[in-house]
Design a protein around this motif. Structure first.
Motif, PDB file in Angstrom:
ATOM      1  N   ALA A 281       2.075   6.926  12.458  1.00  0.00           N
ATOM      2  CA  ALA A 281       1.209   6.345  13.491  1.00  0.00           C
ATOM      3  C   ALA A 281      -0.250   6.786  13.382  1.00  0.00           C
ATOM      4  O   ALA A 281      -1.159   5.942  13.433  1.00  0.00           O
ATOM      5  N   PRO A 282      -0.554   8.101  13.212  1.00  0.00           N
ATOM      6  CA  PRO A 282      -1.972   8.491  13.106  1.00  0.00           C
ATOM      7  C   PRO A 282      -2.668   7.911  11.882  1.00  0.00           C
ATOM      8  O   PRO A 282      -3.893   7.823  11.852  1.00  0.00           O
ATOM      9  N   HIS A 283      -1.920   7.505  10.861  1.00  0.00           N
ATOM     10  CA  HIS A 283      -2.493   6.914   9.650  1.00  0.00           C
ATOM     11  C   HIS A 283      -2.595   5.392   9.766  1.00  0.00           C
ATOM     12  O   HIS A 283      -2.918   4.723   8.779  1.00  0.00           O
ATOM     13  N   GLY A 284      -2.310   4.852  10.947  1.00  0.00           N
ATOM     14  CA  GLY A 284      -2.342   3.412  11.116  1.00  0.00           C
ATOM     15  C   GLY A 284      -1.105   2.717  10.595  1.00  0.00           C
ATOM     16  O   GLY A 284      -1.120   1.496  10.373  1.00  0.00           O
ATOM     17  N   GLY A 285      -0.027   3.463  10.382  1.00  0.00           N
ATOM     18  CA  GLY A 285       1.193   2.884   9.850  1.00  0.00           C
ATOM     19  C   GLY A 285       2.246   2.678  10.912  1.00  0.00           C
ATOM     20  O   GLY A 285       2.163   3.206  12.019  1.00  0.00           O
ATOM     21  N   HIS A 286       3.250   1.912  10.559  1.00  0.00           N
ATOM     22  CA  HIS A 286       4.376   1.669  11.451  1.00  0.00           C
ATOM     23  C   HIS A 286       5.578   1.243  10.613  1.00  0.00           C
ATOM     24  O   HIS A 286       5.436   0.844   9.453  1.00  0.00           O
ATOM     25  N   ALA A 287       6.757   1.347  11.215  1.00  0.00           N
ATOM     26  CA  ALA A 287       7.989   0.959  10.527  1.00  0.00           C
ATOM     27  C   ALA A 287       8.173  -0.551  10.606  1.00  0.00           C
ATOM     28  O   ALA A 287       7.843  -1.182  11.616  1.00  0.00           O
ATOM     29  N   VAL A 288       8.699  -1.136   9.534  1.00  0.00           N
ATOM     30  CA  VAL A 288       8.993  -2.569   9.493  1.00  0.00           C
ATOM     31  C   VAL A 288      10.443  -2.731   9.048  1.00  0.00           C
ATOM     32  O   VAL A 288      11.032  -1.839   8.434  1.00  0.00           O
ATOM     33  N   PRO A 289      11.064  -3.874   9.343  1.00  0.00           N
ATOM     34  CA  PRO A 289      12.452  -4.091   8.912  1.00  0.00           C
ATOM     35  C   PRO A 289      12.562  -4.109   7.392  1.00  0.00           C
ATOM     36  O   PRO A 289      11.659  -4.561   6.692  1.00  0.00           O
ATOM     37  N   SER A 290      13.694  -3.617   6.902  1.00  0.00           N
ATOM     38  CA  SER A 290      13.942  -3.625   5.457  1.00  0.00           C
ATOM     39  C   SER A 290      14.928  -4.720   5.079  1.00  0.00           C
ATOM     40  O   SER A 290      15.602  -4.625   4.048  1.00  0.00           O
ATOM     41  N   SER A 291      15.017  -5.739   5.897  1.00  0.00           N
ATOM     42  CA  SER A 291      15.903  -6.871   5.611  1.00  0.00           C
ATOM     43  C   SER A 291      15.103  -8.158   5.756  1.00  0.00           C
ATOM     44  O   SER A 291      13.929  -8.142   6.130  1.00  0.00           O
ATOM     45  N   GLY A 292      15.728  -9.277   5.462  1.00  0.00           N
ATOM     46  CA  GLY A 292      15.039 -10.552   5.567  1.00  0.00           C
ATOM     47  C   GLY A 292      13.984 -10.696   4.486  1.00  0.00           C
ATOM     48  O   GLY A 292      14.237 -10.464   3.300  1.00  0.00           O
ATOM     49  N   ALA A 293      12.773 -11.040   4.906  1.00  0.00           N
ATOM     50  CA  ALA A 293      11.685 -11.276   3.951  1.00  0.00           C
ATOM     51  C   ALA A 293      11.292 -10.014   3.191  1.00  0.00           C
ATOM     52  O   ALA A 293      10.740 -10.096   2.094  1.00  0.00           O
ATOM     53  N   THR A 294      11.571  -8.835   3.753  1.00  0.00           N
ATOM     54  CA  THR A 294      11.193  -7.580   3.095  1.00  0.00           C
ATOM     55  C   THR A 294      12.393  -6.895   2.443  1.00  0.00           C
ATOM     56  O   THR A 294      12.313  -5.722   2.082  1.00  0.00           O
ATOM     57  N   GLY A 295      13.491  -7.595   2.281  1.00  0.00           N
ATOM     58  CA  GLY A 295      14.680  -7.000   1.696  1.00  0.00           C
ATOM     59  C   GLY A 295      14.709  -7.114   0.183  1.00  0.00           C
ATOM     60  O   GLY A 295      14.054  -7.968  -0.418  1.00  0.00           O
ATOM     61  N   ILE A 296      15.473  -6.224  -0.460  1.00  0.00           N
ATOM     62  CA  ILE A 296      15.739  -6.289  -1.899  1.00  0.00           C
ATOM     63  C   ILE A 296      17.171  -6.789  -2.046  1.00  0.00           C
ATOM     64  O   ILE A 296      18.115  -6.115  -1.612  1.00  0.00           O
ATOM     65  N   THR A 297      17.354  -7.955  -2.620  1.00  0.00           N
ATOM     66  CA  THR A 297      18.682  -8.571  -2.677  1.00  0.00           C
ATOM     67  C   THR A 297      19.142  -8.747  -4.124  1.00  0.00           C
ATOM     68  O   THR A 297      18.331  -8.841  -5.048  1.00  0.00           O
ATOM     69  N   VAL A 298      20.448  -8.765  -4.283  1.00  0.00           N
ATOM     70  CA  VAL A 298      21.083  -8.977  -5.589  1.00  0.00           C
ATOM     71  C   VAL A 298      21.902 -10.254  -5.494  1.00  0.00           C
ATOM     72  O   VAL A 298      22.822 -10.342  -4.675  1.00  0.00           O
ATOM     73  N   ARG A 299      21.580 -11.239  -6.321  1.00  0.00           N
ATOM     74  CA  ARG A 299      22.293 -12.515  -6.311  1.00  0.00           C
ATOM     75  C   ARG A 299      22.853 -12.807  -7.704  1.00  0.00           C
ATOM     76  O   ARG A 299      22.395 -12.267  -8.700  1.00  0.00           O
ATOM     77  N   GLY A 300      23.850 -13.679  -7.737  1.00  0.00           N
ATOM     78  CA  GLY A 300      24.401 -14.121  -8.995  1.00  0.00           C
ATOM     79  C   GLY A 300      25.599 -13.336  -9.473  1.00  0.00           C
ATOM     80  O   GLY A 300      26.221 -13.703 -10.479  1.00  0.00           O
TER      81      GLY A 300
END
Length: 418
Positions: A281-300
């Motif tokens: 927070a003091p660095h101007g940061g915050h937590a974001v979700p690690s799923s959906g558009a920001t997820g790392i997925t394995v397909r195939g």
């Protein structure tokens, strides 16, 4: 209730039990907990071998009372402080927090004492009251006359009146769930003074029809200015009623047992989420979700799509532009203060670094408990084409207070060297 033999073992410890110490129902309960990774139960020549995993707490079986003490990463006298920090609730009184280390009551009594403390405060301040609709038979008219009931049940007689009232009462769900939890806590505690205090304060609270009804009410609860002061008490009540920890270990799967268990890896994940979020927070940061558009997925591959999800994904301001960068953080409840980081964890963190951070400087963070003091080291992983990534390994001193640990994490996370 018959006297039970107390069996105490440390986290990751083992104990041999006689064949007559476990009933068939006990074995069934323990097998259900084994399926969840809480412990291991193996048949031995003379009975059973019970081995604890990273789950601590108390379990009341038919013939034994099992107490698993936290010995690995968070010392017993600090457990409640870190649990309260992870759950975002007030820390119990210091005298209460010491009972785990000094008495035989165990973790269940600590949570019961924390619930008691919050309920006593609510009684002192005055319990919340709300309008409750009632139907009753009265000798005089109060509220509104129920004409249909009066005609069909009293046949015109006026000596008793069917009335509908709408009065302010304490018999609301915010109080009912606490009354139910206080009564459940009495069955777990063995300390006479604590049991007496729980019994006394429980009389001030109404009770839900069943513990399941109380849990459903807790799941529906939304906090406003009218009931926000109940949040801490409800947190301890939920812990007691579910019998589990921050991941609700024994949630309505059909195989429950009297007790209170806490999965230490889940507790550590909750601690790391709060530590790193507060540090960012003091660095101007915050937590974001690690799923959906920001997820790392394995397909195939065969089967369903899989995903890589760090425990915490921090969004931080960029160095030279308005663009933000991501920093993956993973909580590891392992002795990385004594041993090297395992190959599986290195592979996992390299994937996080490649998926979330710039290719010019791929990095990721491991946060592990370190009872001997804060520690920091950086692993450089290289190949024939150069640097594959860096892994910052941060050890948080669990003997320190959470506030001191948060300040150290703020200075030790990778953004501090930008």
């Amino acid at each position: 209730m018959p006297d039970r033999t107390e069996v105490r073992l440390a986290e990751y410890g083992a104990e041999l039990l006689g064949a007559d110490q476990l009933t068939p129902r006990d074995v069934e309960r323990l097998r259900a907990l084994q399926a969840r990774g809480c412990l291991t139960l193996d048949q031995a020549p003379a009975g059973w071998r019970l081995k604890a995993d990273a789950t601590v707490g108390i379990l009341v079986l038919d013939r034994i009372r099992l107490v698993v003490e936290p010995k690995f990463a968070i010392p017993g006298e600090r457990l409640m402080i870190w649990l309260a920090y992870a759950l975002g609730t007030p820390t119990p009184l210091p005298a209460t927090a010491r009972r785990w280390a000094t008495g035989p009551e165990g973790y269940a009594d600590l949570v019961a004492a924390a619930l008691l403390e919050q309920c006593e405060r609510l009684v002192r301040e005055g319990l919340r009251r709300d309008h409750v609709r009632r139907q009753s038979l009265e000798p005089v008219l109060r509220g509104r006359l129920d004409i249909a009931a009066q005609v069909s049940r009293r046949y015109g007689r006026l000596d008793q009146l069917h009335v509908r009232t709408f009065d302010r009462e304490a018999d609301v769900w915010d109080n009912r769930v606490l009354g139910t939890a206080l009564r459940a806590a009495r069955t777990l505690t063995t300390q006479p003074d604590l049991a007496r205090d729980l019994h006394t304060i429980a009389d001030a609270f109404p009770q839900a029809p069943t513990p399941a009804a109380a849990l459903r009410a807790l799941d529906r609860t939304r906090y406003t200015r009218l009931n926000v002061r109940y949040r801490a008490a409800h947190t301890w009540a939920r812990l007691l009623l579910r019998g589990g920890g921050v991941t609700d270990l024994l949630t309505d799967d059909g195989m429950t047992a009297d007790g209170l268990l806490l999965a230490m890896p889940a507790l550590w994940e909750a601690v790391v989420r709060r530590l790193t979020t507060e540090a960012a927070a003091p660095h101007g940061g915050h937590a974001v979700p690690s799923s959906g558009a920001t997820g790392i997925t394995v397909r195939g591959d065969l089967g369903n799509t899989s995903a890589f999800r760090p425990d915490v994904l921090l969004s931080l301001p960029g160095r030279d532009s308005a663009a933000r960068t991501l920093l993956p953080v993973d909580a590891k409840y392992k002795r990385y203060d004594r041993y090297g980081v395992g190959a599986g964890d290195i592979h996992q963190l390299l994937t996080y670094g490649a998926g979330y951070t710039p290719s010019t400087d791929p990095r990721a963070v491991i946060v592990h408990p370190s009872p001997g003091g804060h520690s920091r080291r950086v692993l450089q992983v290289s190949g024939v084409r150069g640097l594959l990534g860096s892994i910052h390994v941060l050890g948080v001193d669990t003997h320190a207070s959470p506030q001191q640990a948060a300040a150290w994490v703020r200075s030790a996370l990778p953004w501090a060297d930008r």
